[in-house]
Design a protein around this motif. Structure first.
Motif, PDB file in Angstrom:
ATOM      1  N   SER A 183      10.721  -5.145   7.312  1.00 13.91           N
ATOM      2  CA  SER A 183       9.533  -6.466   7.151  1.00 13.91           C
ATOM      3  C   SER A 183       8.072  -5.596   7.217  1.00 13.91           C
ATOM      4  CB  SER A 183       9.290  -7.042   8.247  1.00 13.91           C
ATOM      5  OG  SER A 183       9.079  -6.480   9.535  1.00 13.91           O
ATOM      6  N   VAL A 184       7.117  -6.096   6.256  1.00 12.07           N
ATOM      7  CA  VAL A 184       5.865  -5.502   6.234  1.00 12.07           C
ATOM      8  C   VAL A 184       4.946  -6.622   6.496  1.00 12.07           C
ATOM      9  CG1 VAL A 184       3.946  -4.842   4.761  1.00 12.07           C
ATOM     10  CG2 VAL A 184       6.458  -4.123   4.084  1.00 12.07           C
ATOM     11  N   ASN A 185       3.923  -6.345   7.584  1.00 15.88           N
ATOM     12  CA  ASN A 185       3.095  -7.326   7.952  1.00 15.88           C
ATOM     13  C   ASN A 185       1.776  -7.264   6.943  1.00 15.88           C
ATOM     14  OD1 ASN A 185       0.937  -8.817   9.277  1.00 15.88           O
ATOM     15  ND2 ASN A 185       1.364  -7.795  11.127  1.00 15.88           N
ATOM     16  N   PHE A 186       1.993  -8.430   5.979  1.00  8.43           N
ATOM     17  CA  PHE A 186       0.730  -8.198   5.046  1.00  8.43           C
ATOM     18  C   PHE A 186      -0.332  -8.751   5.565  1.00  8.43           C
ATOM     19  CE2 PHE A 186       4.834  -8.493   2.332  1.00  8.43           C
ATOM     20  CZ  PHE A 186       4.681  -7.352   1.878  1.00  8.43           C
ATOM     21  N   SER A 187      -0.647  -9.184   6.863  1.00  9.52           N
ATOM     22  CA  SER A 187      -1.857  -9.664   7.057  1.00  9.52           C
ATOM     23  C   SER A 187      -2.793  -8.724   8.055  1.00  9.52           C
ATOM     24  CB  SER A 187      -1.638 -10.828   8.149  1.00  9.52           C
ATOM     25  OG  SER A 187      -1.003 -10.556   9.318  1.00  9.52           O
ATOM     26  N   ASP A 188      -1.695  -7.408   8.323  1.00 12.98           N
ATOM     27  CA  ASP A 188      -2.151  -6.385   8.871  1.00 12.98           C
ATOM     28  C   ASP A 188      -2.781  -5.112   8.012  1.00 12.98           C
ATOM     29  OD1 ASP A 188      -2.783  -3.943  10.413  1.00 12.98           O
ATOM     30  OD2 ASP A 188      -0.581  -3.692  10.904  1.00 12.98           O
ATOM     31  N   PRO A 189      -4.089  -4.919   8.072  1.00  8.51           N
ATOM     32  CA  PRO A 189      -4.886  -3.753   7.233  1.00  8.51           C
ATOM     33  C   PRO A 189      -3.915  -2.508   6.970  1.00  8.51           C
ATOM     34  CG  PRO A 189      -6.378  -4.886   8.461  1.00  8.51           C
ATOM     35  CD  PRO A 189      -5.172  -5.136   9.093  1.00  8.51           C
TER      36      PRO A 189
ATOM     37  N   ASP B 124       0.617  -1.142  -0.018  1.00 11.07           N
ATOM     38  CA  ASP B 124      -0.093  -0.044  -0.020  1.00 11.07           C
ATOM     39  C   ASP B 124       0.748   1.256  -0.085  1.00 11.07           C
ATOM     40  OD1 ASP B 124      -2.427   1.219   0.013  1.00 11.07           O
ATOM     41  OD2 ASP B 124      -2.681   1.375   2.065  1.00 11.07           O
ATOM     42  N   GLY B 125       2.039   1.141  -0.784  1.00 12.67           N
ATOM     43  CA  GLY B 125       2.885   2.423  -0.836  1.00 12.67           C
ATOM     44  C   GLY B 125       2.271   3.428  -1.413  1.00 12.67           C
ATOM     45  N   TYR B 126       1.020   3.262  -2.369  1.00 14.32           N
ATOM     46  CA  TYR B 126       0.544   4.521  -2.928  1.00 14.32           C
ATOM     47  C   TYR B 126      -0.032   5.149  -1.883  1.00 14.32           C
ATOM     48  CZ  TYR B 126      -2.726   6.649  -6.079  1.00 14.32           C
ATOM     49  OH  TYR B 126      -3.468   7.517  -6.980  1.00 14.32           O
ATOM     50  N   HIS B 127      -0.384   4.784  -0.685  1.00 21.39           N
ATOM     51  CA  HIS B 127      -1.032   5.765   0.360  1.00 21.39           C
ATOM     52  C   HIS B 127      -0.087   6.045   1.484  1.00 21.39           C
ATOM     53  CE1 HIS B 127      -4.724   3.758  -1.370  1.00 21.39           C
ATOM     54  NE2 HIS B 127      -5.199   4.849  -1.553  1.00 21.39           N
ATOM     55  N   LYS B 128       0.863   5.192   1.555  1.00 22.04           N
ATOM     56  CA  LYS B 128       1.942   5.542   2.708  1.00 22.04           C
ATOM     57  C   LYS B 128       3.134   5.850   2.350  1.00 22.04           C
ATOM     58  CE  LYS B 128       1.807   1.868   6.000  1.00 22.04           C
ATOM     59  NZ  LYS B 128       0.985   2.398   7.027  1.00 22.04           N
ATOM     60  N   TYR B 129       3.269   6.693   1.339  1.00 21.19           N
ATOM     61  CA  TYR B 129       4.603   7.021   0.726  1.00 21.19           C
ATOM     62  C   TYR B 129       5.194   7.898   1.453  1.00 21.19           C
ATOM     63  CZ  TYR B 129       2.704  11.170  -1.066  1.00 21.19           C
ATOM     64  OH  TYR B 129       1.759  12.517  -1.352  1.00 21.19           O
ATOM     65  N   LYS B 130       4.465   8.702   2.423  1.00 26.79           N
ATOM     66  CA  LYS B 130       4.829   9.702   3.096  1.00 26.79           C
ATOM     67  C   LYS B 130       5.849   8.969   4.496  1.00 26.79           C
ATOM     68  CE  LYS B 130       1.798  13.615   2.094  1.00 26.79           C
ATOM     69  NZ  LYS B 130       0.795  14.386   2.514  1.00 26.79           N
ATOM     70  N   GLU B 131       5.017   7.950   5.007  1.00 26.49           N
ATOM     71  CA  GLU B 131       5.681   7.223   5.978  1.00 26.49           C
ATOM     72  C   GLU B 131       6.758   6.557   5.548  1.00 26.49           C
ATOM     73  OE1 GLU B 131       4.512   2.878   8.339  1.00 26.49           O
ATOM     74  OE2 GLU B 131       2.955   4.461   7.811  1.00 26.49           O
ATOM     75  N   ASP B 132       6.971   6.153   4.333  1.00 26.65           N
ATOM     76  CA  ASP B 132       7.962   5.385   3.801  1.00 26.65           C
ATOM     77  C   ASP B 132       9.223   6.239   3.511  1.00 26.65           C
ATOM     78  OD1 ASP B 132       6.851   3.102   3.908  1.00 26.65           O
ATOM     79  OD2 ASP B 132       6.213   2.919   1.730  1.00 26.65           O
ATOM     80  N   VAL B 133       8.724   7.506   2.935  1.00 30.03           N
ATOM     81  CA  VAL B 133       9.993   8.436   2.771  1.00 30.03           C
ATOM     82  C   VAL B 133      10.460   8.854   4.079  1.00 30.03           C
ATOM     83  CG1 VAL B 133      10.431  10.821   2.064  1.00 30.03           C
ATOM     84  CG2 VAL B 133       9.109   9.428   0.700  1.00 30.03           C
ATOM     85  N   LYS B 134       9.859   8.899   5.286  1.00 27.59           N
ATOM     86  CA  LYS B 134      10.488   9.132   6.689  1.00 27.59           C
ATOM     87  C   LYS B 134      11.376   7.978   6.865  1.00 27.59           C
ATOM     88  CE  LYS B 134       9.371  10.312  11.569  1.00 27.59           C
ATOM     89  NZ  LYS B 134      10.339   9.333  11.818  1.00 27.59           N
ATOM     90  N   LEU B 135      10.830   6.569   6.549  1.00 25.59           N
ATOM     91  CA  LEU B 135      11.811   5.583   7.015  1.00 25.59           C
ATOM     92  C   LEU B 135      13.154   5.758   6.161  1.00 25.59           C
ATOM     93  CD1 LEU B 135       9.443   2.730   6.915  1.00 25.59           C
ATOM     94  CD2 LEU B 135      10.444   3.659   8.883  1.00 25.59           C
ATOM     95  N   MET B 136      13.100   6.167   4.808  1.00 28.02           N
ATOM     96  CA  MET B 136      14.102   6.486   4.012  1.00 28.02           C
ATOM     97  C   MET B 136      15.222   7.422   4.682  1.00 28.02           C
ATOM     98  SD  MET B 136      12.494   6.744   0.378  1.00 28.02           S
ATOM     99  CE  MET B 136      11.022   5.760   0.046  1.00 28.02           C
ATOM    100  N   VAL B 137      14.675   8.549   5.232  1.00 28.79           N
ATOM    101  CA  VAL B 137      15.397   9.502   5.950  1.00 28.79           C
ATOM    102  C   VAL B 137      16.185   8.732   7.221  1.00 28.79           C
ATOM    103  CG1 VAL B 137      15.496  11.782   7.201  1.00 28.79           C
ATOM    104  CG2 VAL B 137      14.089  11.490   4.966  1.00 28.79           C
ATOM    105  N   ASP B 138      15.325   8.092   7.885  1.00 29.51           N
ATOM    106  CA  ASP B 138      16.084   7.450   9.048  1.00 29.51           C
ATOM    107  C   ASP B 138      16.932   6.567   8.867  1.00 29.51           C
ATOM    108  OD1 ASP B 138      13.781   8.779  10.586  1.00 29.51           O
ATOM    109  OD2 ASP B 138      12.608   6.985  10.617  1.00 29.51           O
ATOM    110  N   THR B 139      16.953   5.829   7.409  1.00 28.87           N
ATOM    111  CA  THR B 139      17.918   4.801   7.022  1.00 28.87           C
ATOM    112  C   THR B 139      19.192   5.520   6.497  1.00 28.87           C
ATOM    113  OG1 THR B 139      15.880   3.368   6.564  1.00 28.87           O
ATOM    114  CG2 THR B 139      18.134   2.674   5.914  1.00 28.87           C
ATOM    115  N   ASN B 140      18.996   6.876   6.447  1.00 28.32           N
ATOM    116  CA  ASN B 140      20.214   7.561   6.051  1.00 28.32           C
ATOM    117  C   ASN B 140      20.611   7.270   4.486  1.00 28.32           C
ATOM    118  OD1 ASN B 140      21.129   8.926   8.603  1.00 28.32           O
ATOM    119  ND2 ASN B 140      21.716   6.794   9.127  1.00 28.32           N
ATOM    120  N   LEU B 141      19.508   6.728   3.614  1.00 30.04           N
ATOM    121  CA  LEU B 141      19.789   6.601   2.231  1.00 30.04           C
ATOM    122  C   LEU B 141      20.048   7.828   1.604  1.00 30.04           C
ATOM    123  CD1 LEU B 141      16.794   4.591   1.320  1.00 30.04           C
ATOM    124  CD2 LEU B 141      18.852   3.802   2.186  1.00 30.04           C
ATOM    125  N   ASP B 142      21.210   7.712   0.611  1.00 32.22           N
ATOM    126  CA  ASP B 142      21.329   8.765  -0.289  1.00 32.22           C
ATOM    127  C   ASP B 142      20.483   8.770  -1.654  1.00 32.22           C
ATOM    128  OD1 ASP B 142      23.765   9.159   0.900  1.00 32.22           O
ATOM    129  OD2 ASP B 142      24.867   7.745  -0.315  1.00 32.22           O
TER     130      ASP B 142
END
Length: 500
Positions: A454-460, A75-93
């Motif tokens: 990891s992604v919990n695919f059984s979690d809505p 569901d990255g289409y809706h959760k992309y903002k959360e995922d971008v924050k994770l990218m920052v937390d991971t120190n990605l270039d």
């Protein structure tokens, strides 16, 4: 002489087959070297029917074969903002992702897009300082193009792909400097048109779930059209937009001879010509390898003089996708399953993987990455390289859900192999872990995960959780960890145990 060289190659391969134990850190890499991680649209986005999106050939294959699919996935289409924050937390270039052609242009009459789609536009901007690496095509052309004229089997696809690329360059070019036109162009052609295992699932091999196809010729037609489409898109970018870089990605196996015999040495060179020289040779030299032309004969399309000039030099960089170490055995006569020649019988070799590929138990063999990068350097003039995918899958075992020690060991070893190659003169400029988080995998579905998270695919809500590898990669990119051994892993697990 050839036998001596083969023995030397095998010796080197096994000499370096252990884990890379050298001390190194982020600061050992050249200035400007990019570290990142990746996803692709169909595997990450979900939202398969939202905002006008229409089916791609990937949707059709999954649903027609009643297998796992990407309808929701992360569901990255809706959760992309959360995922971008994770990218920052991971120190990605940098972050590598793809654009969904059938979402951006849901019908053949919508090429004159006036406004960028908001949920494609925002990840492209990545105003956090993370560099977007965008792939235009990741196995997912719109089904309407397949229905209308059989997609990549028709030269009309070159014009339609160029128009799609032009829209992407126009709408997102102010925010994107790195463009990959086609993902794994060689494997897409083989998997989709020889094996029938990947979209659009065409083949003529008995026992495969293919409705139609011709495994003797279609992969060569498709490969030819992919190269011409890439060259056309690259030319449009250079004429109208500039300021960035356009490349093509290929899947590379770390190939070595199985024995010291002359036959296996020659077979390895032939396998390289077929598997990657097929397209890499065209990009660098403007034509297919002589070995392919001799064996495939009239089934292999021919570049016109003008097409050859357009394809030659059309890639500013080569995208390397690499996972496996593989040895090669010559087969004097390899009949195809259908009785007609196909890609594998043309190549005339047998592959032996280090580790069990379909059981998802990859060998840690960083020398294979060094073999790939040395091959590109020596055989193709050392073009700029970005390693766009490298990683290891693990079964979704609850005990390994977070503490993925084998993945940490794998990544550390392969990053060390990349550093060795750079020190030996390879013009490698970036490294991307596959994948940033667990995704829908075409082979493996949701039973395996490549993800740092990891992604919990059984979690809505598709909850994301950092694995040990995410913490290790973040620390490495932050410059706070360098050496990795059993003691280092134990300490990392102890320090991070409160996170799980």
């Amino acid at each position: 002489m050839e036998q001596i060289f083969a023995l030397f190659t095998i010796f080197l391969a096994f000499a370096f087959s252990g884990r890379c134990s050298d001390d190194f850190s982020r600061s050992d890499f050249p200035e400007g070297f990019l570290f990142g991680a990746g996803t692709s649209a169909y595997q990450w986005e979900g939202a398969a029917t939202e905002d006008g999106r229409k089916p791609s050939v990937w949707d059709t294959l999954c649903h027609s074969r009643n297998q796992d699919n990407g309808d929701i996935t992360c569901d990255g289409y809706h959760k992309y903002k959360e995922d971008v924050k994770l990218m920052v937390d991971t120190n990605l270039d940098a972050f590598r992702f793809s654009i969904s052609w059938s979402r951006l242009i849901p019908s053949k009459f919508s090429y004159l897009l006036q406004e960028p789609h908001p949920r494609i536009s925002n990840p492209c901007k990545l105003t956090t300082g993370i560099e977007p690496h965008v792939t235009l095509y990741h196995y997912d052309h719109p089904q309407y193009l397949e229905d209308e004229y059989r997609g990549w089997l028709n030269r009309r696809m070159i014009k339609d792909f160029t128009a799609y690329a032009d829209v992407c360059f126009r709408e997102f070019g102010n925010h994107v400097k790195f463009w990959t036109t086609i993902n794994e162009a060689n494997v897409f052609s083989i998997g989709g048109y020889t094996d029938g295992l990947t979209p659009p699932g065409r083949c003529s091999i008995p026992g495969r779930n293919c409705v139609s196809g011709n495994s003797s010729i279609e992969q060569y037609i498709v490969g030819h059209n992919l190269l011409l489409a890439h060259a056309s898109a690259s030319r449009i970018y250079k004429q109208k937009y500039k300021g960035g870089f356009v490349g093509l990605s290929l899947y590379f196996l770390g190939l070595i001879p199985s024995t010291s015999s002359k036959d296996d040495y020659i077979a390895t060179q032939r396998a390289k010509s077929f598997y990657t020289g097929w397209m890499l040779g065209s990009l660098i030299y403007g034509d297919y390898p002589d070995t392919m032309k001799r064996i495939v004969g009239s089934r292999l399309p021919v570049f016109s003089e003008e097409e050859s000039e357009q394809v030659k030099g059309s890639s500013d960089f080569i995208g390397v996708i690499h996972y496996h170490a593989t040895s090669v055995t010559n087969i004097k006569s390899k009949p195809s399953l259908s009785g007609n020649p196909d890609f594998y019988s043309d190549m005339g070799v047998s592959f032996h993987y280090f580790g069990k590929i379909f059981d998802f138990k990859y060998a840690v063999a960083p020398w294979a990455m060094e073999v790939v990068l040395e091959y590109i350097k020596q055989s193709y003039g050392n073009p700029p390289v970005y390693i766009l995918e490298n990683g290891i899958p693990m079964k979704q075992d609850s005990q390994l859900k977070q503490k993925d020690t084998p993945r940490v060991e794998y990544l550390h070893a392969y990053i060390g192999g990349v550093l060795k190659s750079i020190r030996s003169g390879s013009d490698t400029r970036g490294y991307f872990v596959w994948s940033f988080m667990d995704l829908y995998e075409l082979i493996g579905g949701y039973e395996v995960g490549f993800g740092l998270y990891s992604v919990n695919f059984s979690d809505p809500h598709r909850k994301r959780s950092p694995r040990l590898s995410a913490h290790w990669y973040s620390d490495f990119l932050n410059g706070t960890t360098a050496f990795l051994g059993s003691q280092g892993i134990t300490e990392l697990q102890r320090n991070l145990s409160s996170s799980f």
